[in-house]
Design an enzyme around this catalytic site. Structure first.
Site, PDB file in Angstrom:
ATOM      1  CD  GLU A   1      15.976 107.889  87.540  1.00 18.87           C
ATOM      2  OE1 GLU A   1      15.264 108.782  87.052  1.00 18.87           O
ATOM      3  OE2 GLU A   1      17.167 107.706  87.203  1.00 18.87           O
ATOM      4  CG  ASP A   2      13.770 109.456  93.043  1.00 16.00           C
ATOM      5  OD1 ASP A   2      13.961 109.810  91.870  1.00 16.00           O
ATOM      6  OD2 ASP A   2      12.752 108.874  93.430  1.00 16.00           O
TER       7      ASP A   2
END
Ligand code: MN
Length: 729
Positions: free
Chosen positions: A108-109
């Protein structure tokens, strides 16, 4: 087939743990290594050197990926994945779970993508990470409180592998521990979600350690003042109670010692959350709750539990209706224990829980205990515990052939807890549960029949979506309507809910005859594609009408419009005639359309024969079918046919099974799970009672061929209490 008792998932090895593998220089050089070290020590207690080396690599990748990122508290981000992995390691989950926990936020990051993870750590780790990411994307706070139960179901339904939920629960636990760094509104929102969604899921899976921590932290964050007041009151009460608690403890211990029962007897601390809930729900004042004294007696085996029960009933007077036997009848999450309420010294109420060590461990860890990974367990009883764990699991979630290998064990638990349902949202966040396979039309009718009648299209997650395509859990569905629109008989071939089907039929019936002819013709034309209705060759048309038993084309069109006849089946027959047998799985039909006999439902591998049945055309039977015994009498009605093996490989065929079972709770879902695990599916089901205990289940399932069918039957036979499994023909 390996029986459930033929061995442990992982062989127990008796030698001492070797030392931790050396730290790779690269790993040791990370400035964050000291934060990772304690986790590494913990892993050394139950995992082997190879696993740890691979986990080292996951740490290194997470460390690099999150470099420069900080948590709300200002600390380096890597402390979060390390803490999550530590919680997962405390559950003794396997190396794949630990790696996924370390990597759970990188996709996600950061710059790392799912393929990178699959390449370096394997597909399973990638799928675990993806699963956690998918759950993160549901924005729970938009949804109404009353929908919590559905949300919980949805989360379970979306997760094919329970390890995903265990990692997610660990993630949430650490986020709750560090909630203080966030803004107050955000704290309240996350705390509420934790109490409504995640603590109940932990409870459902029997992991009471995590449930208790989530509830405690949730209450403290949501109602800080109430929590502080209660905590102080509990501390005070504890002091006042010391003497009487010790008195009761001593008298139970003394009694058990006298009769020679070895046991651990504990005074049980009441949790603040459960005190709070009792005050809220039962409207009891604090002192009444605190005046109940709670104890736990832990012994070696089940028989001893009942002996202890006898002894404590002899020691203190039991209250009427105060006894619950959760050993004989476990709670739905598998929890086992005896509970009894008694009148203690000075008339105070005493609650005692009696259970075995094993039940106690299960009560704390629930489903997580099943991955208690004993790679080199030195305890000779560990394999027995493992076996018991599997037995326990079997009673909750269908568990087949657990003794085969750990891979098979994981596979078998990769089960939908709600295999037949999907959960979708309205744009306002209301959740609807629908049977799997449901389309936007089913959804529209589930909301309101007017919405169904006037729906012209659907948007799913803000993109156009075909009305006939099945929806998936978690989607947000918006129905586009127009006042002029009306139900389309074609929908009948894709809807799966009886509500939608009935409403559409009802509407279509109301149409005038004339209209029906027009609609039916249009539908038929749609289905035929380039071929025009008017161009259907005369002989094809008359055969078609004979087959459907209709006097003329108009009558056929009316039935199509009313949904009594599906256009696809009409079109298929016509087009098959036109195109020959290019995709036909049966050789020797001479291009004639055919159907499979419902009496014997033949599948590839069976000897087959074609029979020309008046009104039905060519019907393919199994050669051993009882209904074709007149073969000698009317040989001209029979056609020699055979399977075209090259064409059948990717096709599914229906066939019938007759299953005799000793009836008990849950057996149907276990059978259906077994079928699912064997990559088949149920198309139809009915059941019959043979005697009080023995029931007959008749199924139509879908298989590729005889080999596949044999595998499915083996799976079904392994379900406890299944007596016979026969093919029906
Ligand atoms: Mn996280």
């Amino acid at each position: 087939m390996p029986g459930a008792d033929s061995g442990a998932t992982v062989p127990a090895v008796t030698e001492q743990h070797p030392a931790l593998p050396p730290v790779a220089p690269e790993v040791g050089a990370s400035p964050n290594y000291p934060r990772y070290e304690p986790l590494r020590q913990l892993l050394g207690e139950y995992l082997g050197a190879d696993s740890i080396a691979s986990i080292d690599e996951a740490f290194l990748l997470a460390d690099r990926a999150h470099e420069g990122q900080a948590r709300a508290s200002g600390e380096p981000y890597i402390i979060h994945p390390i803490a999550v992995a530590t919680i997962v390691a405390q559950m003794h989950l396997d190396a794949e779970s630990i790696e996924a926990a370390l990597l759970h936020d990188v996709v996600e990051d950061t710059f790392i993508n799912a393929d990178d993870i699959a390449l370096r750590f394997g597909k399973t780790v990638m799928e675990l990470v993806n699963g956690v990411t998918k759950l993160d994307k549901i924005r729970f706070h938009n949804y109404r409180e009353a929908q919590s139960e559905n949300l919980r179901k949805m989360i379970l339904a979306m997760t094919r592998d329970i390890r995903v939920i265990l990692i997610k629960l660990a993630d949430r636990t650490h986020n709750m521990r560090t909630l203080g760094a966030l803004r107050p509104e955000k704290q309240a929102r996350i705390a509420k979600e934790t109490l409504e969604i995640f603590a109940p899921i932990a409870n459902r899976l029997g992991i009471s350690d995590i449930r208790a921590e989530l509830e405690e932290l949730g209450l403290a964050a949501l109602y800080p003042l109430r929590y502080r007041v209660l905590k102080a009151a509990v501390a005070k009460a504890r002091n006042n109670r010391k003497e009487i608690v010790n008195e009761i403890l001593e008298s139970i211990r003394r009694r058990l010692a006298e009769v020679g029962i070895p046991a651990r007897v504990l005074g049980r601390e009441k949790r603040i959350y459960s005190i709070y809930m009792k005050m809220v729900h039962k409207v009891l004042p604090f002192h009444e709750i605190m005046d109940v004294y709670a104890f736990r007696v832990i012994v070696g085996d089940v028989d001893t539990c009942y002996r202890v029960l006898g002894q404590v009933h002899n020691l203190f007077k039991p209250l009427p209706n105060g006894f619950k036997d959760y050993i004989a009848i476990p709670k739905i999450n598998g929890y086992q224990s005896l509970h009894t309420s008694l009148v203690g010294p000075h008339g105070v109420p005493v609650e005692i829980q009696i259970r075995t060590e094993f039940m106690d461990q299960m009560a704390a860890q629930g489903v997580a205990a099943h991955w208690s990974y004993k790679e080199k367990g030195s305890d000779p009883t560990s394999s027995a515990a493992q076996k018991n764990a599997q037995q326990w699991m079997k009673s909750i979630i269908d568990l087949q052939n657990s003794a085969g290998s750990s891979q098979e064990f994981v596979e078998s638990v990769k089960t939908d807890l709600f295999p037949d349902a999907i959960f979708v949202f309205t744009p306002e966040g209301k959740i609807y549960d629908l049977p799997s396979g449901a389309t936007a039309v089913d959804f529209a009718y589930a909301i309101h029949s007017d919405i169904g009648h006037h729906c012209t299209g659907a948007r799913v997650n803000h993109h156009n979506f075909p009305l006939s395509r099945p929806l998936e859990s978690g989607q947000t569905v918006e129905i586009v309507t127009s006042p002029q629109a009306q139900p389309n008989a074609l929908w009948l071939s894709s809807v799966v809910t009886s509500r939608a089907r009935a409403k559409i039929r009802q509407y279509l019936k109301g149409l005038r005859q004339q209209e029906c002819v027009l609609i039916g013709r249009r539908l038929l034309q749609n289905a035929l594609g380039r071929m025009r209705v008017l161009d259907i060759p005369k002989e094809d048309l008359s055969r078609l009408l004979a087959e459907f038993n209709k006097p003329d084309l108009n009558a056929l069109c009316v039935d199509i419009a009313l949904g009594n006849i599906l256009t696809v089946s009409v079109a298929q027959r016509l087009l098959k005639d036109q195109q020959g047998e290019s995709s036909c799985p049966i050789k020797g039909t001479g291009g004639q359309p055919f159907t499979f006999a419902q009496c014997c439902l033949p599948i590839p591998g069976d000897q087959i024969i074609g029979h020309v049945t008046p009104g039905k055309g060519l019907v393919i039977h199994n050669c051993i079918c009882n209904n074709i015994r007149d073969l000698e009498k009317a040989p001209d009605r029979f056609l020699k046919v055979e399977w075209d093996v090259g064409k059948t490989v990717d096709m599914d065929f229906q066939t019938g099974l007759r299953i005799e079972i000793e009836n008990r709770a849950g057996i149907l879902s276990e059978i259906s799970n077994a079928i699912d695990v064997a990559s088949s599916r149920i198309e139809a089901i009915n059941s019959d009672v043979k005697s009080d205990q023995v029931h007959i289940i008749n199924l139509v399932i879908v298989v590729r061929d005889r080999l596949h069918l044999a595998a499915v039957m083996r799976r079904i036979k392994s379900v406890p209490n299944v007596i016979h499994v026969n093919r029906k023909n």
